[in-house]
Write a protein that holds these residues in place. Structure first.
Motif, PDB file in Angstrom:
ATOM      1  N   VAL A 138      35.822  31.861  67.157  1.00 56.19           N
ATOM      2  CA  VAL A 138      35.581  31.282  66.033  1.00 56.19           C
ATOM      3  C   VAL A 138      37.007  30.856  65.927  1.00 56.19           C
ATOM      4  CG1 VAL A 138      36.065  31.697  63.152  1.00 56.19           C
ATOM      5  CG2 VAL A 138      34.211  32.539  64.949  1.00 56.19           C
ATOM      6  N   VAL A 139      38.320  31.275  65.892  1.00 52.43           N
ATOM      7  CA  VAL A 139      39.354  31.004  65.626  1.00 52.43           C
ATOM      8  C   VAL A 139      39.796  29.957  66.869  1.00 52.43           C
ATOM      9  CG1 VAL A 139      41.895  30.657  66.332  1.00 52.43           C
ATOM     10  CG2 VAL A 139      40.361  32.330  65.044  1.00 52.43           C
ATOM     11  N   LYS A 140      39.125  29.968  68.227  1.00 57.64           N
ATOM     12  CA  LYS A 140      39.376  28.518  69.209  1.00 57.64           C
ATOM     13  C   LYS A 140      38.184  27.558  69.458  1.00 57.64           C
ATOM     14  CE  LYS A 140      41.729  32.912  72.343  1.00 57.64           C
ATOM     15  NZ  LYS A 140      42.605  31.921  72.105  1.00 57.64           N
ATOM     16  N   SER A 141      37.544  27.895  69.045  1.00 52.67           N
ATOM     17  CA  SER A 141      36.332  27.226  69.266  1.00 52.67           C
ATOM     18  C   SER A 141      36.522  25.582  68.408  1.00 52.67           C
ATOM     19  CB  SER A 141      35.158  27.357  68.566  1.00 52.67           C
ATOM     20  OG  SER A 141      34.588  27.937  66.727  1.00 52.67           O
ATOM     21  N   THR A 142      37.458  25.744  67.021  1.00 48.90           N
ATOM     22  CA  THR A 142      38.134  25.131  66.148  1.00 48.90           C
ATOM     23  C   THR A 142      38.702  23.477  66.326  1.00 48.90           C
ATOM     24  OG1 THR A 142      40.321  26.363  66.003  1.00 48.90           O
ATOM     25  CG2 THR A 142      38.232  27.214  63.945  1.00 48.90           C
ATOM     26  N   VAL A 143      39.555  24.206  67.797  1.00 54.51           N
ATOM     27  CA  VAL A 143      39.423  22.167  68.661  1.00 54.51           C
ATOM     28  C   VAL A 143      38.816  21.555  68.017  1.00 54.51           C
ATOM     29  CG1 VAL A 143      39.306  23.532  70.480  1.00 54.51           C
ATOM     30  CG2 VAL A 143      41.084  22.004  70.126  1.00 54.51           C
ATOM     31  N   SER A 233      34.541  11.878  59.179  1.00 56.81           N
ATOM     32  CA  SER A 233      35.460  12.844  60.169  1.00 56.81           C
ATOM     33  C   SER A 233      36.864  13.769  58.735  1.00 56.81           C
ATOM     34  CB  SER A 233      36.460  12.409  60.396  1.00 56.81           C
ATOM     35  OG  SER A 233      37.127  10.979  59.139  1.00 56.81           O
ATOM     36  N   VAL A 234      35.836  13.996  57.596  1.00 53.18           N
ATOM     37  CA  VAL A 234      36.013  14.665  56.559  1.00 53.18           C
ATOM     38  C   VAL A 234      36.720  16.179  56.997  1.00 53.18           C
ATOM     39  CG1 VAL A 234      36.458  12.821  54.595  1.00 53.18           C
ATOM     40  CG2 VAL A 234      34.337  14.683  54.782  1.00 53.18           C
ATOM     41  N   VAL A 235      35.424  16.723  58.524  1.00 53.15           N
ATOM     42  CA  VAL A 235      35.231  17.836  58.568  1.00 53.15           C
ATOM     43  C   VAL A 235      36.281  19.141  58.946  1.00 53.15           C
ATOM     44  CG1 VAL A 235      32.514  17.300  59.150  1.00 53.15           C
ATOM     45  CG2 VAL A 235      34.961  17.221  60.952  1.00 53.15           C
ATOM     46  N   ALA A 236      37.148  18.096  58.968  1.00 55.94           N
ATOM     47  CA  ALA A 236      38.842  18.714  59.617  1.00 55.94           C
ATOM     48  C   ALA A 236      39.336  19.508  58.865  1.00 55.94           C
ATOM     49  CB  ALA A 236      39.565  17.830  60.803  1.00 55.94           C
ATOM     50  N   GLY A 237      39.170  19.439  57.947  1.00 57.71           N
ATOM     51  CA  GLY A 237      39.534  20.076  57.032  1.00 57.71           C
ATOM     52  C   GLY A 237      39.425  21.266  55.955  1.00 57.71           C
ATOM     53  N   PRO A 238      38.548  21.608  56.116  1.00 58.57           N
ATOM     54  CA  PRO A 238      37.724  22.848  55.630  1.00 58.57           C
ATOM     55  C   PRO A 238      38.446  24.150  57.122  1.00 58.57           C
ATOM     56  CG  PRO A 238      36.289  21.761  55.101  1.00 58.57           C
ATOM     57  CD  PRO A 238      36.890  20.952  55.800  1.00 58.57           C
ATOM     58  N   THR A 239      38.136  23.422  58.597  1.00 60.48           N
ATOM     59  CA  THR A 239      39.041  24.259  59.571  1.00 60.48           C
ATOM     60  C   THR A 239      40.522  23.664  59.628  1.00 60.48           C
ATOM     61  OG1 THR A 239      36.345  23.301  60.691  1.00 60.48           O
ATOM     62  CG2 THR A 239      38.452  23.738  62.041  1.00 60.48           C
ATOM     63  N   PHE A 240      40.424  23.488  59.456  1.00 63.72           N
ATOM     64  CA  PHE A 240      42.211  23.502  59.600  1.00 63.72           C
ATOM     65  C   PHE A 240      42.637  24.558  58.619  1.00 63.72           C
ATOM     66  CE2 PHE A 240      46.629  22.593  56.827  1.00 63.72           C
ATOM     67  CZ  PHE A 240      47.292  22.583  58.515  1.00 63.72           C
ATOM     68  N   VAL A 241      42.032  24.418  57.640  1.00 65.03           N
ATOM     69  CA  VAL A 241      42.217  25.822  55.797  1.00 65.03           C
ATOM     70  C   VAL A 241      41.869  27.526  57.594  1.00 65.03           C
ATOM     71  CG1 VAL A 241      41.652  27.076  54.297  1.00 65.03           C
ATOM     72  CG2 VAL A 241      41.923  24.881  54.318  1.00 65.03           C
ATOM     73  N   GLN A 242      40.425  27.012  57.870  1.00 60.50           N
ATOM     74  CA  GLN A 242      39.782  28.869  58.974  1.00 60.50           C
ATOM     75  C   GLN A 242      40.802  28.734  59.416  1.00 60.50           C
ATOM     76  OE1 GLN A 242      37.177  28.443  61.583  1.00 60.50           O
ATOM     77  NE2 GLN A 242      35.696  29.676  60.355  1.00 60.50           N
ATOM     78  N   LEU A 243      41.101  27.604  60.398  1.00 58.24           N
ATOM     79  CA  LEU A 243      42.672  28.301  61.361  1.00 58.24           C
ATOM     80  C   LEU A 243      43.737  29.091  61.177  1.00 58.24           C
ATOM     81  CD1 LEU A 243      43.510  27.872  64.176  1.00 58.24           C
ATOM     82  CD2 LEU A 243      43.821  25.306  64.145  1.00 58.24           C
ATOM     83  N   LEU A 244      44.231  28.662  59.360  1.00 59.09           N
ATOM     84  CA  LEU A 244      45.462  28.721  59.386  1.00 59.09           C
ATOM     85  C   LEU A 244      45.584  30.367  58.699  1.00 59.09           C
ATOM     86  CD1 LEU A 244      47.145  26.178  57.084  1.00 59.09           C
ATOM     87  CD2 LEU A 244      47.990  26.996  58.858  1.00 59.09           C
ATOM     88  N   LEU A 246      41.998  32.386  59.111  1.00 57.16           N
ATOM     89  CA  LEU A 246      41.237  33.679  60.019  1.00 57.16           C
ATOM     90  C   LEU A 246      42.186  34.630  60.683  1.00 57.16           C
ATOM     91  CD1 LEU A 246      38.283  35.286  60.091  1.00 57.16           C
ATOM     92  CD2 LEU A 246      37.953  33.113  61.557  1.00 57.16           C
ATOM     93  N   PRO A 247      43.032  34.222  61.394  1.00 58.13           N
ATOM     94  CA  PRO A 247      44.024  34.539  62.804  1.00 58.13           C
ATOM     95  C   PRO A 247      44.515  36.391  61.993  1.00 58.13           C
ATOM     96  CG  PRO A 247      44.135  32.661  63.105  1.00 58.13           C
ATOM     97  CD  PRO A 247      43.557  32.656  61.199  1.00 58.13           C
ATOM     98  N   TRP A 248      44.852  36.447  60.276  1.00 59.49           N
ATOM     99  CA  TRP A 248      45.620  37.537  59.801  1.00 59.49           C
ATOM    100  C   TRP A 248      44.383  38.657  59.688  1.00 59.49           C
ATOM    101  CZ3 TRP A 248      50.604  37.321  59.468  1.00 59.49           C
ATOM    102  CH2 TRP A 248      51.047  36.089  59.745  1.00 59.49           C
TER     103      TRP A 248
END
Length: 554
Positions: A138-143, A233-244, A246-248
């Motif tokens: 999930v984390v790595k696919s955010t790119v 292109s606003v799809v990047a916003g929610p993914t940025f929150v997830q990337l910050l 979820l790794p915890w």
């Protein structure tokens, strides 16, 4: 006296500290309720739901599943602007514009290429989850989201329709991965009594994504011609929150124990995800599955298809995933504006009517999520597909009669709402949940590849074929979707067992017991038909073998 009181104080502190860990673990589930700003939903939350489970379900669904819903509906509102951009670009490059057929083909490709990317993502998800884990995938696919969003966001500045199509393709790859790995991750971290609840959280966010696309697509927000690249292109916003965030959180305990054989990490993850610190029984259940798979490696898709012990599970996953997409829901999402226009809704009212259906999606998703652990999976699937089938037939009827009866245009809107509500109650999320529940750890990645690839192939077929089907068959095209929905409802009722509140091993044993029964009764049915053809033995023609209703899996 002073020393005695000190000793008593230390003793009390020792007893308190020995109880602290247990009390802290038990109190976690209630902290979720106490922190909620909405008391009503706090009371509806299931018992033993910890803050960590809820946070992971929210983050994975918000940053992944919601993007799938958003990308399904985002091309609906700016369709005219995108077509005009394609036409103007062709005119600038070649000196002549595009024909109506070519423009329809390019826009259909823009819509459907998302499904092609999803198909590719679903085919590689097995390798990714085995190598990187569920959370790691999930984390790595955010790119992919950032790449796809950038391509679509700068497409008009670069004067390149190809960037729009490529961006849709890349975001489709991400959604193909996410639609498989998110329910797999949530299904493995959830206790058996919460697996259905957490498994339907992504479907709520899929509906939320569709609703967000409908709202942002209004002319007052991002629905103007100059804003459509930003809208895509606003799809990047929610993914940025997830990337910050979820790794915890920990990886799937089942993956850590069965695949990585890391007992310490498994215990740490379970303590984080469970309200009750007594996790011994759950670890023993995982170890039982691990022992059953000690001589079995992770299966490939080919070996899964050849494995006779999971024949009915594979068939069931194929039916519900194909039925989910061929139910016509994607046609509704992709072409809602066109459907409402054909229904006679005034053009200025269409965006608001479309946005209103998004509220129904979220409400229906919440109903399914909060009732699945009480009603079970089968009632939501059977009821949802039946409701969709009746509503699809209703659209055909209303479109035929609307020339004679003006109020039929509003009935057709109700039918669209019925399709969306029926889908979001069960078929939107239960197929992915069933894929996790019907298979053991060794079979699960390959099962998600099979289910996901069929899901996306069907998605592409509907998105690409529907505009041409609509032009050729007119209002009768919805009868195709109606027949598919009702057929899937019958199959689910007859074949798929109820998996509510059962462990993965219990579900596996349930199918193992049913397999010989199904094969024996199929052979008896063949013999019965052969005997009836023997004309010389009239007594056999007047006697038939009785089959119990249990010949199908309840």
């Amino acid at each position: 006296m002073r020393s005695t009181s000190l000793k008593r104080g230390e003793a009390r502190r020792g007893k308190a500290s020995s109880r602290a860990t247990l009390e802290e673990c038990i109190d976690i589930e209630w902290s979720v309720r106490s922190m909620s700003p909405f008391l009503f939903f706090s009371l509806l939350l299931p018992k033993h739901l910890t803050g960590s489970l809820l946070a992971v379900a929210f983050l994975t669904s918000f940053g992944s599943s919601m993007l799938y819903g958003y990308n399904l509906a985002v091309v609906n509102s700016p369709a005219l602007y995108i077509k005009d951009f394609y036409n103007q670009t062709a005119l600038r490059r070649n000196g002549t514009g595009l024909s109506r057929e070519t423009l329809t083909l390019m826009y259909s490709l823009t819509v459907s290429v998302f499904a092609i990317g999803g198909l590719l993502g679903s085919l590689i998800v097995g390798v990714l989850v085995t190598r990187f884990g569920r959370k790691g995938t999930v984390v790595k696919s955010t790119v992919l989201v950032f790449i796809g969003g950038s391509l679509m966001g700068f497409s008009r500045s670069c004067g390149s329709p190809e960037m729009v199509i490529l961006g849709r393709f890349v975001t489709g790859i991400h959604s193909g991965i996410s639609l498989s790995v998110v329910p797999m991750y949530l299904g493995e971290i959830a206790p058996k009594n919460l697996r259905g609840f957490l498994g339907l959280v992504p479907s709520i966010f899929i509906g939320t994504g569709v609703f967000a696309a409908q709202i942002l697509g209004l002319h007052e927000l991002l629905g103007k011609e100059e804003h459509w690249p930003l809208f895509l292109s606003v799809v990047a916003g929610p993914t940025f929150v997830q990337l910050l965030l979820l790794p915890w959180f920990p990886e799937s305990p089942r993956y850590l124990l069965i695949d990585k054989r890391n007992v310490h990490a498994t215990i740490t993850a379970l303590k984080r995800y469970r309200a009750n610190c007594n996790i011994q029984a759950e670890i023993e259940e995982m170890q039982e599955e691990q022992r059953s798979l000690s001589s079995v490696e992770t299966l490939s898709v080919w070996n899964l298809l050849l494995d006779e012990t999971v024949r009915w599970q594979v068939l069931s996953v194929a039916v519900v995933n194909v039925g989910m997409q061929l139910s016509g829901i994607d046609a509704i999402w992709f072409y809602t504006n066109d459907i409402f226009e054909n229904a006679g809704i005034p053009t200025p009212e269409i965006p608001y009517t479309t946005a209103g259906t998004g509220v129904i999606e979220i409400i229906a998703g919440l109903v399914g999520c909060f009732t699945i652990e009480k009603l079970g999976r089968r009632p939501l699937m059977v009821g949802g597909f039946t409701m969709m089938g009746i509503s699809s037939a209703g659209i055909t009827l209303t479109l035929i009669l609307q020339t004679r009866l003006s109020f039929m245009r509003y009935v057709s809107v109700c039918c669209v709402v019925g399709i969306i509500a029926g889908f979001c109650i069960g078929p939107a999320g239960v197929p992915f949940l069933l894929t996790a529940e019907l298979f053991k750890q060794s079979h699960r990645p390959a099962a998600y590849i099979v289910g996901g690839s069929l899901n996306w192939l069907s998605n592409f077929t509907v998105g690409f074929v529907f505009p041409f089907l609509q032009m050729s068959a007119g209002s009768y095209c919805y009868l195709v979707f109606a027949s598919i929905c009702l057929s899937v409802a019958v199959y689910v009722y007859a074949v798929i067992p109820e998996t509510k509140n059962k462990t993965f091993m219990e579900i596996s044993r349930l199918f193992s017991k049913k397999q010989p029964v199904l094969e024996t009764q199929c052979l008896l049915l063949v013999d019965q038909l052969k005997l009836k053809k023997m004309n010389g033995y009239g007594g056999l023609e007047h006697h038939s073998l009785d089959f119990e209703s249990s010949s199908s899996i309840p």
